[in-house]
Design a protein around this motif. Sequence first.
Motif, PDB file in Angstrom:
ATOM      1  N   GLY A 457       7.887 -20.302   9.736  1.00  0.00           N
ATOM      2  CA  GLY A 457       7.937 -20.836   8.373  1.00  0.00           C
ATOM      3  C   GLY A 457       9.056 -21.844   8.181  1.00  0.00           C
ATOM      4  O   GLY A 457       9.680 -22.315   9.132  1.00  0.00           O
ATOM      5  N   GLU A 458       9.328 -22.144   6.916  1.00  0.00           N
ATOM      6  CA  GLU A 458      10.392 -23.094   6.580  1.00  0.00           C
ATOM      7  C   GLU A 458      11.018 -22.679   5.265  1.00  0.00           C
ATOM      8  O   GLU A 458      10.397 -21.991   4.442  1.00  0.00           O
ATOM      9  N   VAL A 459      12.269 -23.096   5.076  1.00  0.00           N
ATOM     10  CA  VAL A 459      13.008 -22.756   3.863  1.00  0.00           C
ATOM     11  C   VAL A 459      13.631 -24.026   3.307  1.00  0.00           C
ATOM     12  O   VAL A 459      14.003 -24.931   4.054  1.00  0.00           O
ATOM     13  N   SER A 460      13.706 -24.098   1.980  1.00  0.00           N
ATOM     14  CA  SER A 460      14.322 -25.266   1.329  1.00  0.00           C
ATOM     15  C   SER A 460      15.166 -24.791   0.154  1.00  0.00           C
ATOM     16  O   SER A 460      14.934 -23.713  -0.415  1.00  0.00           O
ATOM     17  N   LEU A 461      16.169 -25.593  -0.190  1.00  0.00           N
ATOM     18  CA  LEU A 461      17.030 -25.315  -1.342  1.00  0.00           C
ATOM     19  C   LEU A 461      17.155 -26.600  -2.134  1.00  0.00           C
ATOM     20  O   LEU A 461      17.691 -27.595  -1.636  1.00  0.00           O
ATOM     21  N   GLU A 462      16.649 -26.610  -3.359  1.00  0.00           N
ATOM     22  CA  GLU A 462      16.617 -27.823  -4.168  1.00  0.00           C
ATOM     23  C   GLU A 462      17.031 -27.508  -5.602  1.00  0.00           C
ATOM     24  O   GLU A 462      16.985 -26.351  -6.048  1.00  0.00           O
ATOM     25  N   ASN A 463      17.406 -28.558  -6.311  1.00  0.00           N
ATOM     26  CA  ASN A 463      17.731 -28.400  -7.731  1.00  0.00           C
ATOM     27  C   ASN A 463      16.453 -28.234  -8.542  1.00  0.00           C
ATOM     28  O   ASN A 463      15.450 -28.915  -8.290  1.00  0.00           O
ATOM     29  N   HIS A 464      16.492 -27.327  -9.496  1.00  0.00           N
ATOM     30  CA  HIS A 464      15.350 -27.116 -10.377  1.00  0.00           C
ATOM     31  C   HIS A 464      15.386 -28.155 -11.499  1.00  0.00           C
ATOM     32  O   HIS A 464      16.474 -28.510 -11.985  1.00  0.00           O
ATOM     33  N   PRO A 465      14.240 -28.673 -11.929  1.00  0.00           N
ATOM     34  CA  PRO A 465      14.243 -29.705 -12.994  1.00  0.00           C
ATOM     35  C   PRO A 465      14.940 -29.260 -14.275  1.00  0.00           C
ATOM     36  O   PRO A 465      15.563 -30.071 -14.971  1.00  0.00           O
ATOM     37  N   SER A 466      14.853 -27.971 -14.578  1.00  0.00           N
ATOM     38  CA  SER A 466      15.475 -27.492 -15.820  1.00  0.00           C
ATOM     39  C   SER A 466      16.883 -26.961 -15.598  1.00  0.00           C
ATOM     40  O   SER A 466      17.485 -26.365 -16.495  1.00  0.00           O
ATOM     41  N   GLY A 467      17.451 -27.160 -14.424  1.00  0.00           N
ATOM     42  CA  GLY A 467      18.803 -26.722 -14.115  1.00  0.00           C
ATOM     43  C   GLY A 467      18.804 -25.592 -13.109  1.00  0.00           C
ATOM     44  O   GLY A 467      17.842 -24.841 -12.971  1.00  0.00           O
ATOM     45  N   GLY A 468      19.915 -25.500 -12.383  1.00  0.00           N
ATOM     46  CA  GLY A 468      20.023 -24.454 -11.380  1.00  0.00           C
ATOM     47  C   GLY A 468      19.369 -24.862 -10.061  1.00  0.00           C
ATOM     48  O   GLY A 468      18.961 -26.008  -9.878  1.00  0.00           O
ATOM     49  N   CYS A 469      19.279 -23.911  -9.151  1.00  0.00           N
ATOM     50  CA  CYS A 469      18.698 -24.142  -7.822  1.00  0.00           C
ATOM     51  C   CYS A 469      17.488 -23.246  -7.620  1.00  0.00           C
ATOM     52  O   CYS A 469      17.421 -22.145  -8.163  1.00  0.00           O
ATOM     53  N   VAL A 470      16.566 -23.724  -6.816  1.00  0.00           N
ATOM     54  CA  VAL A 470      15.429 -22.905  -6.417  1.00  0.00           C
ATOM     55  C   VAL A 470      15.362 -22.899  -4.884  1.00  0.00           C
ATOM     56  O   VAL A 470      15.313 -23.941  -4.245  1.00  0.00           O
ATOM     57  N   ALA A 471      15.444 -21.693  -4.336  1.00  0.00           N
ATOM     58  CA  ALA A 471      15.295 -21.509  -2.891  1.00  0.00           C
ATOM     59  C   ALA A 471      13.851 -21.081  -2.634  1.00  0.00           C
ATOM     60  O   ALA A 471      13.356 -20.129  -3.256  1.00  0.00           O
ATOM     61  N   THR A 472      13.189 -21.777  -1.721  1.00  0.00           N
ATOM     62  CA  THR A 472      11.764 -21.525  -1.462  1.00  0.00           C
ATOM     63  C   THR A 472      11.553 -21.240   0.015  1.00  0.00           C
ATOM     64  O   THR A 472      12.046 -21.969   0.879  1.00  0.00           O
ATOM     65  N   ILE A 473      10.802 -20.178   0.274  1.00  0.00           N
ATOM     66  CA  ILE A 473      10.418 -19.802   1.642  1.00  0.00           C
ATOM     67  C   ILE A 473       8.902 -19.900   1.751  1.00  0.00           C
ATOM     68  O   ILE A 473       8.183 -19.386   0.891  1.00  0.00           O
ATOM     69  N   LEU A 474       8.424 -20.571   2.804  1.00  0.00           N
ATOM     70  CA  LEU A 474       6.988 -20.636   3.097  1.00  0.00           C
ATOM     71  C   LEU A 474       6.756 -20.052   4.484  1.00  0.00           C
ATOM     72  O   LEU A 474       7.345 -20.506   5.458  1.00  0.00           O
ATOM     73  N   ILE A 475       5.907 -19.041   4.561  1.00  0.00           N
ATOM     74  CA  ILE A 475       5.587 -18.391   5.836  1.00  0.00           C
ATOM     75  C   ILE A 475       4.069 -18.369   6.009  1.00  0.00           C
ATOM     76  O   ILE A 475       3.361 -17.940   5.086  1.00  0.00           O
ATOM     77  N   PRO A 476       3.559 -18.797   7.166  1.00  0.00           N
ATOM     78  CA  PRO A 476       2.101 -18.707   7.383  1.00  0.00           C
ATOM     79  C   PRO A 476       1.654 -17.240   7.348  1.00  0.00           C
ATOM     80  O   PRO A 476       2.423 -16.325   7.612  1.00  0.00           O
ATOM     81  N   HIS A 477       0.372 -17.049   7.055  1.00  0.00           N
ATOM     82  CA  HIS A 477      -0.156 -15.682   6.974  1.00  0.00           C
ATOM     83  C   HIS A 477       0.071 -14.902   8.250  1.00  0.00           C
ATOM     84  O   HIS A 477       0.306 -13.698   8.239  1.00  0.00           O
ATOM     85  N   SER A 478      -0.023 -15.617   9.423  1.00  0.00           N
ATOM     86  CA  SER A 478       0.132 -14.939  10.696  1.00  0.00           C
ATOM     87  C   SER A 478       1.570 -14.471  10.910  1.00  0.00           C
ATOM     88  O   SER A 478       1.829 -13.577  11.707  1.00  0.00           O
ATOM     89  N   GLY A 479       2.506 -15.153  10.229  1.00  0.00           N
ATOM     90  CA  GLY A 479       3.903 -14.741  10.325  1.00  0.00           C
ATOM     91  C   GLY A 479       4.603 -15.184  11.582  1.00  0.00           C
ATOM     92  O   GLY A 479       5.685 -14.741  11.895  1.00  0.00           O
ATOM     93  N   SER A 480       3.973 -16.077  12.388  1.00  0.00           N
ATOM     94  CA  SER A 480       4.627 -16.534  13.623  1.00  0.00           C
ATOM     95  C   SER A 480       4.243 -17.955  13.883  1.00  0.00           C
ATOM     96  O   SER A 480       3.230 -18.432  13.428  1.00  0.00           O
TER      97      SER A 480
END
Length: 480
Positions: A457-480
Motif C-alpha cells: 500500500g501507500e500512505v500520505s499526509l496532507e493538509n485538509h481543506p478545512s484545516g488540520g491534517c489528514v493521514a490516508t492509508i491505501l492498502i490493496p484487498h490482497s494486502g501484499s
Amino acid sequence: MRLTRVTLFFLALIIGFGFYRLFDFLLDDIEAQTFQATEEVMVDTAHVMAGMIENELKEGKEQDIRLLRGAFSRAQSHTLEAKIHKHTKTRIGLNAYLTDSKGIVIFDSDNGRREGQDLSGYNDVLRTLNGGYGARSSREDDNNPDSSILYVAAPVKSDDTIIAVLTIYKPQADVLNFITDRRRDILTAILSIGGGVILLTGAVFIWLFQPIGRLTCYARSISKGERLPIPSLGKGKEVNTLGKALHNMRETLEGRRYVENYVSTLTHELKSPMAAIKGAAELLEEDMPADKRQRFLTNIQRETARSESLIKDLLRLVELERKPHLEHKRSINLTRLCHEITNECSHRLIVKNLSLKCTFQESIHITGDTMMLRLALINLLDNAIGFSPNDKVIMFKLKKSNTHVQVSITDQGLGLPDYAKKRVFEHFYSLTRPGSDQKGTGLGLPLVREAIKLHGGEVSLENHPSGGCVATILIPHSGS
C-alpha cells in the motif's frame, strides 16, 4: 528488453535472408540439374538410335526410313501407365526427326510435320554436320516460356562421313511437373527448418533474456529503495547463480549502508538528550532549592525516555526496512483492529479533552501482519492527538472500495507548514508539538510508511481543506 527484441529481430532477419538465398539457389539449381539430366539421357538415346539406322543408310537406301517410322508408330500406339514420382505417364513424350547431309528433314515422327523443311541453319543440325555437339532449346510459341522444346542431335555416319543427322526432341513441359514438385518439397523443407531455427532461437532468447529482464527490474527496484523478493528465474543454472549473487550483493551493501547511516544519525540525534542529561546531572551536584532539583530530575527523566523511545523506534524501523516482504501473513479483521486501537488511545484523548469520531465500515478483512498494521495506525493516531489543540475532534474513518481499503485520520490542528510537506516521511524529521517545545523521535511516520509498503500500500499526509491534517492509508484487498 528493447535490445533483446532488436537483437532477435535482426537475427531472424539474417536467418530469413540466408534461407531465402538458399531457397533461391536451390530452385534455380533444381531446374538446371533436371534439364541437364534429361539432356544427358537424350544424348545417349540419339546416338543409340543413330547407330541403329546407320546400316540401312550405308546401303544407299537414303529414303528407306521404314525402320524409324515403324518403331515410332508402334511405340506411340502403346498404352502407358508409368507412375513416376507422384505422376502417371500415359504417353511417349520423345520424338525424332532425320535430316540428310544438306539439313533437309526426310523423317519426322511428329506426324511428319517438319518433313521437307530446311533445318540446316539450326544449331542441332548445323553443329552436328560440322562435327560438333548439336543441341538447342526453342519455343514453339515465343510468348509462352513453357512451350520450349529441347533438341539433341547425333551424326549418322558412313565410314567417317556424316551422311545424315538424327535429332531427338522432347518438350520441356514434360519435366516441369517434376521440377514443380521438387520446388515445393524444397520450399516446405526450408520453411520448416527456417521456422524451427527461428523458433528455437526465439525460445533460447526468451529462456535466457526474460530472467535477465527480471533481474534488471529487480536491480532498478533496489536503486529506488524498494524491497522486492528475488524474482523467479526459471531453471537456468547460470542466471540463477547471477540472481543469487545480485541478491547477496544487495544484502551486503544494504547492511553496510544501514550501519553507516543509522550509527551516524543515531549519534547525531542522541547528542541533544545526552547533553541535556549531562548538564542537569552536573547542576544537581550543587546545592539548590528542592523545586529546582525536582525540575532538573524531571528533565533527566524526560530526555532519558526520549532517548529510549528513539532507540526503540530506530530498531523497529531497521527491522521493517530489512524485510523484503511480509513473512507472516494472515487474514485480519481491520474493523476490529481499529476499534481496539481507539480503546488503547482513549486515555490520551481524555488528557486533552479530545473527541474521537469513528466511522468504520463493518467486517473489512485484508491479508497482512497484525502487529505492523497496529503499529502504523497507533503512530498515525498518536500524531493526530499530539498535534490537535485541546477540546477538538479527530475523525477516524475506515472504508472499502472495489480495489483498496482506505483508512483516514483527520485532526483539527494547524496543518503542515509548506517547508515540511516534502520532508515529513524523512528519518528523524519532526515538528514541534503545539503548546510545548517537545518533538517526537522523527521515526513514527517512516515506520508507518515501511509497514504499509510491506502490505503493498501507500500512505500520505496532507493538509485538509478545512484545516488540520489528514493521514490516508491505501492498502490493496490482497494486502501484499
